[in-house]
Design an enzyme around this catalytic site. Structure first.
Site, PDB file in Angstrom:
ATOM      1  N   HIS A  20     -18.373   9.899 -12.310  1.00  0.00           N
ATOM      2  CA  HIS A  20     -17.734   9.988 -10.982  1.00  0.00           C
ATOM      3  C   HIS A  20     -16.251  10.306 -11.129  1.00  0.00           C
ATOM      4  O   HIS A  20     -15.655  10.137 -12.195  1.00  0.00           O
ATOM      5  CB  HIS A  20     -17.905   8.682 -10.186  1.00  0.00           C
TER       6      HIS A  20
ATOM      7  N   ARG B  20      -8.111   8.454  -3.991  1.00  0.00           N
ATOM      8  CA  ARG B  20      -7.594   7.544  -2.958  1.00  0.00           C
ATOM      9  C   ARG B  20      -7.451   8.280  -1.634  1.00  0.00           C
ATOM     10  O   ARG B  20      -6.981   9.421  -1.603  1.00  0.00           O
ATOM     11  CB  ARG B  20      -6.249   6.959  -3.396  1.00  0.00           C
TER      12      ARG B  20
ATOM     13  N   GLU C 185     -16.041   8.819  -5.763  1.00  0.00           N
ATOM     14  CA  GLU C 185     -15.751   7.445  -5.348  1.00  0.00           C
ATOM     15  C   GLU C 185     -14.391   7.434  -4.658  1.00  0.00           C
ATOM     16  O   GLU C 185     -13.374   7.793  -5.265  1.00  0.00           O
ATOM     17  CB  GLU C 185     -15.739   6.512  -6.564  1.00  0.00           C
TER      18      GLU C 185
ATOM     19  N   HIS D  96      -8.604  21.015  -7.326  1.00  0.00           N
ATOM     20  CA  HIS D  96      -9.606  20.935  -6.268  1.00  0.00           C
ATOM     21  C   HIS D  96     -10.883  20.280  -6.763  1.00  0.00           C
ATOM     22  O   HIS D  96     -11.085  20.078  -7.961  1.00  0.00           O
ATOM     23  CB  HIS D  96      -9.919  22.328  -5.707  1.00  0.00           C
TER      24      HIS D  96
ATOM     25  N   GLU E  31     -13.326  23.543  -3.154  1.00  0.00           N
ATOM     26  CA  GLU E  31     -13.768  24.912  -3.361  1.00  0.00           C
ATOM     27  C   GLU E  31     -15.276  24.966  -3.183  1.00  0.00           C
ATOM     28  O   GLU E  31     -16.005  24.152  -3.767  1.00  0.00           O
ATOM     29  CB  GLU E  31     -13.406  25.387  -4.771  1.00  0.00           C
TER      30      GLU E  31
ATOM     31  N   GLN F 211     -17.331  20.865 -10.109  1.00  0.00           N
ATOM     32  CA  GLN F 211     -16.046  21.018 -10.793  1.00  0.00           C
ATOM     33  C   GLN F 211     -15.029  19.985 -10.329  1.00  0.00           C
ATOM     34  O   GLN F 211     -15.031  19.577  -9.170  1.00  0.00           O
ATOM     35  CB  GLN F 211     -15.430  22.394 -10.509  1.00  0.00           C
TER      36      GLN F 211
ATOM     37  N   GLU G 208     -12.407  22.092 -14.862  1.00  0.00           N
ATOM     38  CA  GLU G 208     -11.766  23.401 -14.877  1.00  0.00           C
ATOM     39  C   GLU G 208     -10.276  23.179 -15.133  1.00  0.00           C
ATOM     40  O   GLU G 208      -9.561  22.632 -14.291  1.00  0.00           O
ATOM     41  CB  GLU G 208     -11.974  24.143 -13.552  1.00  0.00           C
TER      42      GLU G 208
ATOM     43  N   ASN H 285      -1.088  28.054 -15.247  1.00  0.00           N
ATOM     44  CA  ASN H 285      -0.343  29.091 -14.541  1.00  0.00           C
ATOM     45  C   ASN H 285       0.788  29.577 -15.444  1.00  0.00           C
ATOM     46  O   ASN H 285       1.539  28.769 -15.997  1.00  0.00           O
ATOM     47  CB  ASN H 285       0.227  28.548 -13.226  1.00  0.00           C
TER      48      ASN H 285
ATOM     49  N   PRO I 253     -15.264  -5.283 -22.659  1.00  0.00           N
ATOM     50  CA  PRO I 253     -15.884  -5.596 -21.367  1.00  0.00           C
ATOM     51  C   PRO I 253     -14.858  -5.936 -20.297  1.00  0.00           C
ATOM     52  O   PRO I 253     -13.834  -6.561 -20.578  1.00  0.00           O
ATOM     53  CB  PRO I 253     -16.759  -6.812 -21.695  1.00  0.00           C
TER      54      PRO I 253
END
Length: 314
Positions: A47, A51, A98, A116, A164, A177, A229, A233, A279
């Site tokens: 997952h 927020r 989540e 994204h 996306e 993704q 992904e 840039n 744990p």
């Protein structure tokens, strides 16, 4: 007051003892073949934690506009936060989202580093129309972009996170993704290959658009699994991280060996362990956490413990 002081001292001692136990167990993992073991480990994306400012609004959007199912919703009034899990299938077999809502916090800074959430669909045009009919925001109409000839669309969720949409054949992982910006793509790819045993499933350079992407994940077909992904840039080495996107969680058969492998790779490429393996008493689950060279956080979660916890709650 005396009782409170004794309780605090006891709690501190328990935390210190757990930390020492974790460090001791991690130290006993041999380093000679731990990186080879990583490639053989049983792993999958579990997952992503994000927020949000209004949990019910987020649930409505992801279920009604994007077609996901509400898998779990929990309230923790004493701790002043709530959680919801949404996805296209059960948590024991699917990658899910989540969402955490801290009571009293209505807005988060997304920053420029998070990219994204990618969602695969067999009918991108129908999904776009449904999103628009429900009042959702589409920022890029369906069409091809520079690179592989796949049809894409982009939009914004109610909190401003970019999603996306990807025209795709049927896939077992429709949440396909998580895109993150990185300062050094080759370093990032090498980190995830060595530390987490991922495979480079696609690398594409676009001189016209001045970016390069690398998709890493488990398996051999990027359309049939969830991938990270990683996007570079040209000439951009600094981003603002914001405080909205939290981390991605990945399953493992052994958090101690996993942490040992990550620790080895951080010495070479950067990053660090931020939670030693062991744990977590509150959820009876063994976890280790680290940040990669770009500061992106990952939780490695014991597979058996995760399944027990998920099956207990659902």
């Amino acid at each position: 007051m005396l009782k409170m002081a004794i309780y605090k001292q006891f709690a501190y001692s328990v935390v210190l003892l757990l930390s020492l136990i974790r460090s001791s167990m991690a130290a006993r993992i041999p380093n000679d073949d731990v990186l080879g073991w990583v490639k053989k480990d049983n792993r999958r994306f579990l997952h992503a934690d994000i927020r949000v400012g209004d949990l019910n609004r987020t649930i409505r959007f992801y279920t009604e506009s994007l077609g996901m199912k509400l898998l779990s919703q929990k309230y923790f009034p004493k701790l002043k936060y709530s959680k919801a899990v949404v996805g296209f299938g059960p948590r024991d077999t699917h990658f899910v989202l989540e969402f955490t809502c801290i009571h009293g916090v209505e807005k988060y800074e997304i920053g420029t580093a998070f990219g994204h959430i990618g969602i695969s669909t067999q009918d991108i045009y129908a999904m776009v129309e449904n999103i628009r009919a429900k009042g959702g925001v589409i920022t890029h109409e369906p069409g091809t972009v520079t690179g592989p000839s796949t049809i894409y669309a982009f939009g914004l969720d109610p909190d401003g996170y970019t999603y996306e949409l990807i025209q795709s054949p049927p896939t077992p992982e429709p949440i396909s993704q998580i895109m993150l910006h990185v300062a050094d793509l080759d370093r990032a790819i090498k980190f995830y290959e060595k530390a987490l045993g991922m495979n480079l499933l696609l690398k594409y350079d676009s001189p016209q658009e001045k970016f390069t992407i690398g998709m890493v994940g488990y398996g051999s077909n990027r359309t049939q699994t969830t991938v990270l992904e990683l996007k570079y840039n040209y000439n951009v080495t600094e981003y603002t991280n914001g405080n909205g996107y939290a981390e991605v969680a990945i399953g493992t058969d052994n958090v101690y060996k996993s942490a040992a492998a990550v620790k080895l790779v951080t010495k070479e490429l950067g990053g660090q362990i931020i939670l030693p393996p062991g744990p977590i008493p509150q959820i009876n689950t063994k976890i280790t956490s680290f940040v990669d060279p770009d500061g992106w956080k990952t939780d490695l979660v014991d597979n058996k413990d995760y399944l027990k916890e998920v099956q207990k709650k659902e």
